[in-house]
Design a protein around this motif. Sequence first.
Motif, PDB file in Angstrom:
ATOM      1  N   UNK A   1       9.682   4.902   3.416  1.00 47.13           N
ATOM      2  CA  UNK A   1       9.021   3.689   3.884  1.00 47.13           C
ATOM      3  C   UNK A   1       8.366   3.975   5.229  1.00 47.13           C
ATOM      4  N   UNK A   2       7.437   3.105   5.619  1.00 49.14           N
ATOM      5  CA  UNK A   2       6.789   3.273   6.921  1.00 49.14           C
ATOM      6  C   UNK A   2       7.809   3.213   8.048  1.00 49.14           C
ATOM      7  N   UNK A   3       8.825   2.363   7.883  1.00 49.65           N
ATOM      8  CA  UNK A   3       9.864   2.252   8.917  1.00 49.65           C
ATOM      9  C   UNK A   3      10.635   3.553   9.057  1.00 49.65           C
ATOM     10  N   UNK A   4      10.935   4.199   7.942  1.00 50.59           N
ATOM     11  CA  UNK A   4      11.652   5.475   7.988  1.00 50.59           C
ATOM     12  C   UNK A   4      10.806   6.549   8.651  1.00 50.59           C
ATOM     13  N   UNK A   5       9.515   6.532   8.337  1.00 47.88           N
ATOM     14  CA  UNK A   5       8.634   7.555   8.890  1.00 47.88           C
ATOM     15  C   UNK A   5       8.471   7.415  10.397  1.00 47.88           C
ATOM     16  N   UNK A   6       8.524   6.185  10.881  1.00 45.19           N
ATOM     17  CA  UNK A   6       8.323   5.966  12.317  1.00 45.19           C
ATOM     18  C   UNK A   6       9.623   5.967  13.114  1.00 45.19           C
ATOM     19  N   UNK A   7      10.762   5.970  12.416  1.00 44.51           N
ATOM     20  CA  UNK A   7      12.046   5.834  13.112  1.00 44.51           C
ATOM     21  C   UNK A   7      12.354   7.026  14.018  1.00 44.51           C
ATOM     22  N   UNK A   8      11.874   8.228  13.640  1.00 44.73           N
ATOM     23  CA  UNK A   8      12.162   9.396  14.465  1.00 44.73           C
ATOM     24  C   UNK A   8      10.984   9.796  15.346  1.00 44.73           C
ATOM     25  N   UNK A   9       9.950   8.948  15.362  1.00 47.43           N
ATOM     26  CA  UNK A   9       8.803   9.200  16.231  1.00 47.43           C
ATOM     27  C   UNK A   9       7.856  10.265  15.713  1.00 47.43           C
TER      28      UNK A   9
ATOM     29  N   UNK B   1       4.559   2.626   2.432  1.00 46.97           N
ATOM     30  CA  UNK B   1       5.441   3.601   1.774  1.00 46.97           C
ATOM     31  C   UNK B   1       4.610   4.838   1.470  1.00 46.97           C
ATOM     32  N   UNK B   2       5.231   6.013   1.588  1.00 46.73           N
ATOM     33  CA  UNK B   2       4.504   7.262   1.336  1.00 46.73           C
ATOM     34  C   UNK B   2       5.319   8.157   0.408  1.00 46.73           C
ATOM     35  N   UNK B   3       4.645   8.665  -0.632  1.00 48.49           N
ATOM     36  CA  UNK B   3       5.241   9.629  -1.546  1.00 48.49           C
ATOM     37  C   UNK B   3       4.677  11.008  -1.245  1.00 48.49           C
ATOM     38  N   UNK B   4       5.544  12.019  -1.202  1.00 53.18           N
ATOM     39  CA  UNK B   4       5.140  13.395  -0.953  1.00 53.18           C
ATOM     40  C   UNK B   4       5.236  14.185  -2.259  1.00 53.18           C
ATOM     41  N   UNK B   5       4.135  14.818  -2.660  1.00 50.11           N
ATOM     42  CA  UNK B   5       4.126  15.668  -3.847  1.00 50.11           C
ATOM     43  C   UNK B   5       3.974  17.124  -3.436  1.00 50.11           C
ATOM     44  N   UNK B   6       4.646  17.986  -4.178  1.00 50.92           N
ATOM     45  CA  UNK B   6       4.550  19.431  -3.944  1.00 50.92           C
ATOM     46  C   UNK B   6       4.657  20.138  -5.274  1.00 50.92           C
ATOM     47  N   UNK B   7       3.555  20.792  -5.691  1.00 52.48           N
ATOM     48  CA  UNK B   7       3.525  21.583  -6.923  1.00 52.48           C
ATOM     49  C   UNK B   7       4.074  20.805  -8.110  1.00 52.48           C
ATOM     50  N   UNK B   8       3.671  19.526  -8.197  1.00 50.47           N
ATOM     51  CA  UNK B   8       4.055  18.703  -9.332  1.00 50.47           C
ATOM     52  C   UNK B   8       5.380  17.992  -9.208  1.00 50.47           C
ATOM     53  N   UNK B   9       6.087  18.219  -8.106  1.00 55.04           N
ATOM     54  CA  UNK B   9       7.383  17.587  -7.879  1.00 55.04           C
ATOM     55  C   UNK B   9       7.254  16.478  -6.837  1.00 55.04           C
ATOM     56  N   UNK B  10       8.057  15.437  -6.980  1.00 52.91           N
ATOM     57  CA  UNK B  10       8.179  14.420  -5.947  1.00 52.91           C
ATOM     58  C   UNK B  10       9.238  14.896  -4.968  1.00 52.91           C
ATOM     59  N   UNK B  11       8.813  15.272  -3.759  1.00 53.10           N
ATOM     60  CA  UNK B  11       9.740  15.875  -2.791  1.00 53.10           C
ATOM     61  C   UNK B  11      10.048  14.961  -1.617  1.00 53.10           C
ATOM     62  N   UNK B  12       9.460  13.779  -1.583  1.00 52.76           N
ATOM     63  CA  UNK B  12       9.742  12.840  -0.507  1.00 52.76           C
ATOM     64  C   UNK B  12       9.274  11.448  -0.865  1.00 52.76           C
ATOM     65  N   UNK B  13      10.032  10.448  -0.430  1.00 58.34           N
ATOM     66  CA  UNK B  13       9.700   9.050  -0.697  1.00 58.34           C
ATOM     67  C   UNK B  13      10.235   8.243   0.483  1.00 58.34           C
TER      68      UNK B  13
ATOM     69  N   UNK C   1       0.858  -1.186   0.000  1.00 54.44           N
ATOM     70  CA  UNK C   1       0.000   0.000   0.000  1.00 54.44           C
ATOM     71  C   UNK C   1       0.892   1.234   0.000  1.00 54.44           C
ATOM     72  N   UNK C   2       0.770   2.031  -1.045  1.00 57.30           N
ATOM     73  CA  UNK C   2       1.576   3.238  -1.223  1.00 57.30           C
ATOM     74  C   UNK C   2       0.694   4.452  -0.993  1.00 57.30           C
ATOM     75  N   UNK C   3       1.062   5.300  -0.041  1.00 58.65           N
ATOM     76  CA  UNK C   3       0.326   6.526   0.222  1.00 58.65           C
ATOM     77  C   UNK C   3       0.830   7.661  -0.644  1.00 58.65           C
TER      78      UNK C   3
END
Length: 241
Positions: free
Chosen positions: A217-225, A203-215, A35-37
């Motif tokens: 994994x769930x583990x990366x997102x939760x690693x820093x709390x 996994x989560x992709x971040x879009x901003x004004x047509x650009x991919x600005x973040x990619x 599942x990709x957000x």
Amino acid sequence: MSESSIVVLQDLRVAFGGGKLVALDGISVTLRGGIVGLVGANGAGKTTLLRCVAGAQVPTSGSVSIGGVEARRYRQSVPLGFIPAQPRFPAYLSVAQFLDGLRQVCGNPAMTECERDLASAFDLERLADRRLNTLSLGQSRRVEVVAALIGDPDLILFDEPTNGLDPIAMTQLRHGIIAAQRPGRCIVVSSHHLDELQRLASRVLFLKEGWLVGDHSAAELSSDGQSLEARFLSTERVIHA
């Protein structure tokens, strides 16, 4: 991981109005399953990206392929589940007629165990004779989820599926999307409800004004709390700085 569901976006660009409005600007990413957000502010390009993957939007340049097949050709020959943000149901049909009609279009495939379980969980048997234009938003979303599974597609796309849902319907929908996972299937979910998306996505992709600005994994997102919402807001601030 089934090769048939690998989605490859290569330098994808979409512009409207003779190039004056750029919706996507050179996005390259590979989606391999789970599942990709997909998150971003209004106008970030989420819906345009999903429409390109679904073969409903022709890129200005670049390409989208699914299992090595160009997206529009893939859509014509292989089942694909796509739930747009504002679907248009044929109002004169009942729920049963609509779902049976989709099965006919897909060659009348038998129900998978997942479809059967979700139809039961969503109480669609009780709604079978209801006309589509009499359903509540939550009921409509339940029908859409089951409809997206017809033909057992390897790729399912959800564009803002939780918009307007009450907490009960939102929870049911989340459980339905989680239940729809299987080996070889890629599910892409665009949403502004970041707490719900964090419970779903691997996994989560971040879009901003047509650009991919973040990619991430769930583990990366939760690693820093940090919550997904905090990470998203942080990304937005960095881009505006």
